[in-house]
Design an enzyme around this catalytic site. Structure first.
Site, PDB file in Angstrom:
ATOM      1  N   CYS A 199       0.831  -1.203   0.000  1.00 58.58           N
ATOM      2  CA  CYS A 199       0.000   0.000   0.000  1.00 58.58           C
ATOM      3  C   CYS A 199       0.868   1.256   0.000  1.00 58.58           C
ATOM      4  O   CYS A 199       1.484   1.585   1.019  1.00 58.58           O
ATOM      5  CB  CYS A 199      -0.921  -0.025   1.222  1.00 58.58           C
ATOM      6  SG  CYS A 199      -1.929   1.448   1.406  1.00 58.58           S
ATOM      7  N   CYS A 255      -0.494   4.098   2.250  1.00 55.91           N
ATOM      8  CA  CYS A 255      -0.244   3.855   3.672  1.00 55.91           C
ATOM      9  C   CYS A 255       1.211   4.134   4.039  1.00 55.91           C
ATOM     10  O   CYS A 255       1.489   4.771   5.045  1.00 55.91           O
ATOM     11  CB  CYS A 255      -0.521   2.392   4.036  1.00 55.91           C
ATOM     12  SG  CYS A 255      -2.072   1.755   3.417  1.00 55.91           S
ATOM     13  N   ASP A 256       2.132   3.629   3.243  1.00 55.70           N
ATOM     14  CA  ASP A 256       3.524   3.551   3.687  1.00 55.70           C
ATOM     15  C   ASP A 256       4.500   4.411   2.896  1.00 55.70           C
ATOM     16  O   ASP A 256       5.658   4.535   3.300  1.00 55.70           O
ATOM     17  CB  ASP A 256       3.992   2.085   3.624  1.00 55.70           C
ATOM     18  CG  ASP A 256       3.154   1.200   4.545  1.00 55.70           C
ATOM     19  OD1 ASP A 256       2.714   1.708   5.597  1.00 55.70           O
ATOM     20  OD2 ASP A 256       2.918   0.031   4.210  1.00 55.70           O
TER      21      ASP A 256
HETATM   22  P1  FAD Z   1     -10.206  -5.917   6.586  1.00 58.34           P
HETATM   23  O1  FAD Z   1      -9.446  -5.063   7.498  1.00 58.34           O
HETATM   24  O2  FAD Z   1      -9.473  -6.723   5.579  1.00 58.34           O
HETATM   25  O3  FAD Z   1     -11.114  -6.860   7.484  1.00 58.34           O
HETATM   26  C1  FAD Z   1     -11.838  -7.921   6.945  1.00 58.34           C
HETATM   27  C2  FAD Z   1     -12.046  -8.951   8.025  1.00 58.34           C
HETATM   28  O4  FAD Z   1     -12.957  -9.926   7.543  1.00 58.34           O
HETATM   29  C3  FAD Z   1     -10.775  -9.696   8.396  1.00 58.34           C
HETATM   30  O5  FAD Z   1     -10.558  -9.557   9.788  1.00 58.34           O
HETATM   31  C4  FAD Z   1     -11.049 -11.153   8.010  1.00 58.34           C
HETATM   32  O6  FAD Z   1     -10.517 -12.080   8.943  1.00 58.34           O
HETATM   33  C5  FAD Z   1     -12.577 -11.196   8.025  1.00 58.34           C
HETATM   34  N1  FAD Z   1     -13.127 -12.178   7.103  1.00 58.34           N
HETATM   35  C6  FAD Z   1     -12.892 -12.298   5.776  1.00 58.34           C
HETATM   36  N2  FAD Z   1     -13.617 -13.309   5.257  1.00 58.34           N
HETATM   37  C7  FAD Z   1     -14.343 -13.821   6.295  1.00 58.34           C
HETATM   38  C8  FAD Z   1     -15.297 -14.888   6.392  1.00 58.34           C
HETATM   39  N3  FAD Z   1     -15.621 -15.615   5.313  1.00 58.34           N
HETATM   40  N4  FAD Z   1     -15.850 -15.154   7.597  1.00 58.34           N
HETATM   41  C9  FAD Z   1     -15.502 -14.426   8.703  1.00 58.34           C
HETATM   42  N5  FAD Z   1     -14.607 -13.416   8.659  1.00 58.34           N
HETATM   43  C10 FAD Z   1     -14.041 -13.118   7.469  1.00 58.34           C
HETATM   44  N6  FAD Z   1      -4.731   1.670   5.885  1.00 58.34           N
HETATM   45  C11 FAD Z   1      -4.571   2.912   6.383  1.00 58.34           C
HETATM   46  O7  FAD Z   1      -5.527   3.684   6.433  1.00 58.34           O
HETATM   47  N7  FAD Z   1      -3.353   3.319   6.843  1.00 58.34           N
HETATM   48  C12 FAD Z   1      -2.263   2.520   6.861  1.00 58.34           C
HETATM   49  O8  FAD Z   1      -1.181   2.927   7.275  1.00 58.34           O
HETATM   50  C13 FAD Z   1      -2.424   1.190   6.375  1.00 58.34           C
HETATM   51  N8  FAD Z   1      -1.372   0.337   6.386  1.00 58.34           N
HETATM   52  C14 FAD Z   1      -1.584  -0.960   6.024  1.00 58.34           C
HETATM   53  C15 FAD Z   1      -0.522  -1.854   6.174  1.00 58.34           C
HETATM   54  C16 FAD Z   1      -0.700  -3.195   5.876  1.00 58.34           C
HETATM   55  C17 FAD Z   1       0.455  -4.167   6.080  1.00 58.34           C
HETATM   56  C18 FAD Z   1      -1.955  -3.644   5.363  1.00 58.34           C
HETATM   57  C19 FAD Z   1      -2.171  -5.114   5.020  1.00 58.34           C
HETATM   58  C20 FAD Z   1      -2.996  -2.746   5.174  1.00 58.34           C
HETATM   59  C21 FAD Z   1      -2.823  -1.396   5.507  1.00 58.34           C
HETATM   60  N9  FAD Z   1      -3.846  -0.467   5.383  1.00 58.34           N
HETATM   61  C22 FAD Z   1      -3.698   0.798   5.869  1.00 58.34           C
HETATM   62  C23 FAD Z   1      -5.117  -0.809   4.731  1.00 58.34           C
HETATM   63  C24 FAD Z   1      -6.193  -1.165   5.755  1.00 58.34           C
HETATM   64  O9  FAD Z   1      -5.706  -2.183   6.599  1.00 58.34           O
HETATM   65  C25 FAD Z   1      -7.465  -1.620   5.043  1.00 58.34           C
HETATM   66  O10 FAD Z   1      -7.885  -0.654   4.101  1.00 58.34           O
HETATM   67  C26 FAD Z   1      -8.590  -1.848   6.046  1.00 58.34           C
HETATM   68  O11 FAD Z   1      -8.191  -2.766   7.037  1.00 58.34           O
HETATM   69  C27 FAD Z   1      -9.847  -2.362   5.358  1.00 58.34           C
HETATM   70  O12 FAD Z   1     -10.807  -2.649   6.321  1.00 58.34           O
HETATM   71  P2  FAD Z   1     -11.985  -3.703   6.034  1.00 58.34           P
HETATM   72  O13 FAD Z   1     -12.751  -3.775   7.301  1.00 58.34           O
HETATM   73  O14 FAD Z   1     -12.676  -3.362   4.785  1.00 58.34           O
HETATM   74  O15 FAD Z   1     -11.266  -5.094   5.746  1.00 58.34           O
END
Ligand code: FAD
Ligand code: NAP
Length: 314
Positions: free
Chosen positions: A134, A137-138
């Site tokens: 990302c 992010c970084d």
């Molecule tokens: P996610 O955070 O991906 O959450 C989805 C959840 O659903 C997960 O916990 C997963 O276990 C669960 N899940 C999936 N399928 C199933 C299923 N079938 N049954 C039950 N549970 C399930 N964003 C920033 O704003 N700033 C940053 O500095 C930043 N740095 C990042 C660094 C890294 C290494 C990564 C990987 C991402 C970073 N991001 C950052 C991006 C950010 O993490 C994501 O945009 C954000 O987490 C998205 O949120 P979400 O809830 O949509 O999905």
């Protein structure tokens, strides 16, 4: 019958849970297969979440989110959802991998997405400590430094252009000499003086120490030559899988409309093409893939779900 089932416990799912319960829904269950927190918990440094002035780890950022939701009555079931289906009366079936099933008036899908890995040595070990998927992010952590970008698609080239504005130099490493990215994007990259393309090369190993990455070894596929790039940051953009599996039906179709990349089509209220079904966060079209945006989506979806459930229950 649940008022609302939330699938996924990242920033989108947790915020949906907070708004839904605090907004008056009683039976709200968040199905999360692991510990709540989501993808951001893999990050060692987050400095762009509004209101958090210091740099924190993703774990630290998310620590209080579940506690806050549970205070208003959100229940967390640690279970993987295998499929969401629609019942004849317009309610939904939430099918769990352990064979159990729960029904709900409305469902918010917040399952996120998974950046693909290129598969080189050290990639997983240094993820969040110098290897990133990302640039938004970084990228800033590498201000005025040199970084490597891996990939030859639209994402890799667009992110290389983004990084070139912040970093001193960007090495764009692609395994072929032809790009998948749009020709206009390729031209913009070629016209950017601080992007150096290194073609026909594959990453072999990222190395470093406790402090993070110190360099990346790449290999030319034609000559066999190994090049050692002394970069502190490696950005991998080799494709992205949207976690849309729960919407796949037995016949292979999707429960609601998804686009050609599998992203769930929603409107500005996070409503999908099916009434009572919402998508929030990285799983949806046009996602900015940021914690703050995912959280906002979760709140928006929950507010709509409250209206929908109250009307449905009469
Ligand atoms: P996610 O955070 O991906 O959450 C989805 C959840 O659903 C997960 O916990 C997963 O276990 C669960 N899940 C999936 N399928 C199933 C299923 N079938 N049954 C039950 N549970 C399930 N964003 C920033 O704003 N700033 C940053 O500095 C930043 N740095 C990042 C660094 C890294 C290494 C990564 C990987 C991402 C970073 N991001 C950052 C991006 C950010 O993490 C994501 O945009 C954000 O987490 C998205 O949120 P979400 O809830 O949509 O999905
Ligand atoms: P992508 O188009 O699948 O490109 C992935 C790139 O990574 C390819 O160049 C591929 O090389 C390379 N790659 C794959 N596995 C690798 C490995 N193990 N080691 C090294 N390199 C590897 O993925 P994307 O760029 O994320 O784009 C996904 C979709 O979204 C595409 O359809 C894209 O057009 C679209 N998109 C559009 C826009 C836009 O329109 N503005 C922006 C972003 C994304 P090969 O080329 O050799 O296979």
């Amino acid at each position: 019958m649940l008022d609302l089932a939330i699938v996924g416990g990242g920033p989108a799912g947790l915020t949906a849970g907070l708004y839904a319960t605090r907004g008056g829904l009683k039976e709200v269950v968040m199905f999360e297969r692991g510990m709540p927190g989501g993808a951001i918990t893999q990050s060692s440094e987050v400095e762009n979440y509004p209101g958090i002035a210091e740099v924190v780890s993703g774990m630290e950022l998310m620590e209080n989110w579940p506690k806050q939701c549970m205070r208003f009555g959100l229940k967390h079931e640690m279970a993987e959802v295998s499929r969401v289906t629609r019942n004849d009366d317009g309610t939904f079936g939430v099918h769990l991998s352990n064979g159990e099933r729960q029904d709900a008036y409305a469902v918010i899908v917040a399952t996120g997405g998974t950046p693909r890995r290129a598969g080189f040595k050290g990639e997983e070990d240094f993820l969040g400590r110098g290897v990133s998927t990302c640039a938004t992010c970084d990228g800033f952590f590498y201000k005025d430094k040199e970084v490597a970008v891996i990939g030859g698609g639209d994402t890799a080239l667009e992110e290389a252009l983004y990084l070139a504005k912040i970093c001193k130099k960007v090495y764009l490493i692609h395994r072929r000499d032809k790009f998948r990215a749009a020709p206009s994007t390729v031209e913009r990259v070629k016209a950017t003086p601080n992007i150096e393309m290194i073609l026909n090369c594959v990453p072999e190993e990222v190395y470093g120490d406790q402090m993070g990455v110190q360099g990346l070894k790449i290999k030319n596929r034609e000559t066999g030559e190994t090049i050692d790039l002394k970069v502190p940051g490696v950005f991998v953009f080799v494709g992205y899988d949207v976690n849309n599996g729960v919407l796949k039906q037995e016949d292979g179709s999707f429960l609601c409309e998804v686009n050609e990349w599998g992203q769930v089509v929603v409107d500005l209220s996070m409503c999908t093409s099916v009434p009572g079904l919402y998508a929030a966060g990285d799983v949806r079209i046009e996602a900015a893939k940021q914690v703050v945006c995912a959280a906002g989506d979760g709140a928006t979806a929950a507010l709509k779900a409250i209206e929908y459930v109250e009307e449905k229950k009469g």
